[in-house]
Write a protein that holds these residues in place. Structure first.
Motif, PDB file in Angstrom:
ATOM      1  N   ASN A  72      35.059 -18.204  98.195  1.00 60.71           N
ATOM      2  CA  ASN A  72      34.106 -18.295  99.322  1.00 60.71           C
ATOM      3  C   ASN A  72      33.007 -17.242  99.286  1.00 60.71           C
ATOM      4  OD1 ASN A  72      35.472 -20.548 100.569  1.00 60.71           O
ATOM      5  ND2 ASN A  72      37.059 -19.095 101.205  1.00 60.71           N
ATOM      6  N   ASN A 147      48.039 -19.593 104.012  1.00 58.12           N
ATOM      7  CA  ASN A 147      47.222 -20.785 104.201  1.00 58.12           C
ATOM      8  C   ASN A 147      45.984 -20.394 104.985  1.00 58.12           C
ATOM      9  OD1 ASN A 147      46.185 -23.189 105.697  1.00 58.12           O
ATOM     10  ND2 ASN A 147      47.846 -24.224 104.620  1.00 58.12           N
ATOM     11  N   ALA A 148      44.788 -20.680 104.414  1.00 52.21           N
ATOM     12  CA  ALA A 148      43.538 -20.235 105.036  1.00 52.21           C
ATOM     13  C   ALA A 148      43.307 -20.848 106.404  1.00 52.21           C
ATOM     14  CB  ALA A 148      42.360 -20.588 104.117  1.00 52.21           C
ATOM     15  N   ILE A 149      43.914 -22.004 106.670  1.00 56.14           N
ATOM     16  CA  ILE A 149      43.698 -22.693 107.948  1.00 56.14           C
ATOM     17  C   ILE A 149      44.747 -22.309 108.975  1.00 56.14           C
ATOM     18  CG2 ILE A 149      43.573 -24.960 109.079  1.00 56.14           C
ATOM     19  CD1 ILE A 149      42.553 -26.065 106.381  1.00 56.14           C
ATOM     20  N   THR A 150      46.029 -22.356 108.575  1.00 52.97           N
ATOM     21  CA  THR A 150      47.113 -22.121 109.539  1.00 52.97           C
ATOM     22  C   THR A 150      47.560 -20.666 109.614  1.00 52.97           C
ATOM     23  OG1 THR A 150      48.862 -22.514 107.899  1.00 52.97           O
ATOM     24  CG2 THR A 150      47.952 -24.446 109.062  1.00 52.97           C
TER      25      THR A 150
END
Length: 362
Positions: A72, A147-150
């Motif tokens: 990113n 986990n980048a989201i959770t």
């Protein structure tokens, strides 16, 4: 693999090598042949360019940009070439970070070419160049992959200092050893192992992807870092992380090795196409210059504007050993016949080989 628990440091990560029956299945051996053929063709064709540096510079920048994008860190080709060519401009942090990747890759390439091996000290030097710190191998606990989201912990790498040192020594031996297993299979194995050791506080992913290309050079499968593996990884990012995890949790080696072999074949073939396109454009440019103004034709000058798509007077003065007046005449002449486009960047004028630049971005 059964003793792996996501939130407990994996200090018992198995040492290499891996049992051959797990990594030399029939589908893997079939794909090894196809990947090896594509890579060998790329290695040979890279030497047919007017100047191999044309491809080297372009691929390293693309690899640097996309490998950083996986983490990113986002910038553009235009910003990268401007930062390399123009003095005095303000370079944004993302572009600086990508340029550090380029320097780290070149530093690693020089070290492997000079020494003939790839050891832990070289790997540490690559990571230091990437991150601009000398923290070295991890010595403190607390690192986990989430986990980048959770935010859920999906893997906790080894955190025992002695375990990390032992694992890195084992990996170093595996990387440098020549045995009956195809180095393309071992490429996949060593990449999994490095990412699972996760030896640094930061920069593990990018360091690991630099090691991939250096490994191929070390074993004679490439002469220079002209393989753009990160392009395949970012196109299949979800599969990349899923398959790494499935090796850890279930010992599923076949699909992971096939993923990396497919990456080698696909990116080799893409780079082969790019070489053909660069050669065709170089020939077309030669003919255009000769037809428009034969006095402008200078093969070394044309090689320069292909090696440095963003060129400037100083580059021409240095490469051709001519005066600034002559260098200016050359660049302005190429601009007048449509080969270059002048672009004001800060206080300098850069001359852009637009057609090549568009080709290199693909």
């Amino acid at each position: 693999m059964r003793d792996l628990m996501k939130d407990i440091p994996y200090n018992r990560l198995p040492l290499l090598p891996i049992s051959q029956d797990k990594i030399e299945t029939v589908p893997i051996l079939r794909q090894v042949t196809k990947s090896a053929i594509a890579l060998a063709e790329l290695k040979g064709l890279a030497h047919t360019l007017p100047n191999p540096s044309i491809l080297l510079n372009a691929v390293i920048l693309k690899e640097a940009r996309v490998s950083s994008e996986i983490e990113n860190v986002i910038t553009t080709h235009d910003k990268l070439y401007q930062a390399l060519s123009a003095r005095g401009i303000t370079v944004d942090p993302a572009t600086k970070e990508v340029l550090r990747y380029r320097e780290a890759m070149l530093k690693g390439h020089r070290a492997v070419s000079k020494k003939g091996f790839l050891n832990t000290n070289i790997i540490i030097a690559i990571q230091e160049a990437l991150e601009e710190n000398n923290a070295g191998l991890r010595k403190l606990p607390g690192t986990s992959l989430k986990n980048a989201i959770t935010g859920e912990v999906i893997y906790t790498p080894p955190d025992d200092k002695d375990a990390i040192l032992a694992l890195m020594k084992n990996l170093e031996d595996y990387i440098n050893e020549v045995d009956e297993v195809s180095p393309l299979i071992k490429l996949a194995v060593q990449h999994y192992q490095f990412e699972s050791i996760h030896p640094f506080y930061d920069g593990n992913g990018r360091t690991g992807r630099i090691i991939n290309v250096l490994y191929l050079i070390l074993h004679g499968l490439l002469d220079s870092p002209v393989l753009y593996l990160s392009d395949y990884i970012i196109k299949h990012k979800a599969d990349y992380y899923r398959l790494l995890q499935e090796v850890r949790t279930a010992g599923q080696w076949e699909e992971w090795v096939l993923f990396m072999l497919n990456a080698v074949e696909e990116t080799s073939r893409a780079t082969i196409k790019q070489i053909s396109s660069i050669k065709a454009l170089f020939t077309k440019t030669q003919e255009k210059v000769k037809a428009a103004d034969s006095k402008l034709y200078n093969k070394e000058l044309l090689e320069l504007i292909f090696e440095q798509p963003y060129s400037k007077i100083e580059f021409v003065v240095e490469r051709l050993s001519v005066s600034r007046v002559t260098a200016t005449k050359y660049l302005k002449g190429l601009e007048q016949i449509g080969i270059l486009t002048a672009k004001k960047v800060w206080k300098e004028t850069l001359y852009v080989n637009e057609e090549l630049f568009d080709l290199l971005k693909k």
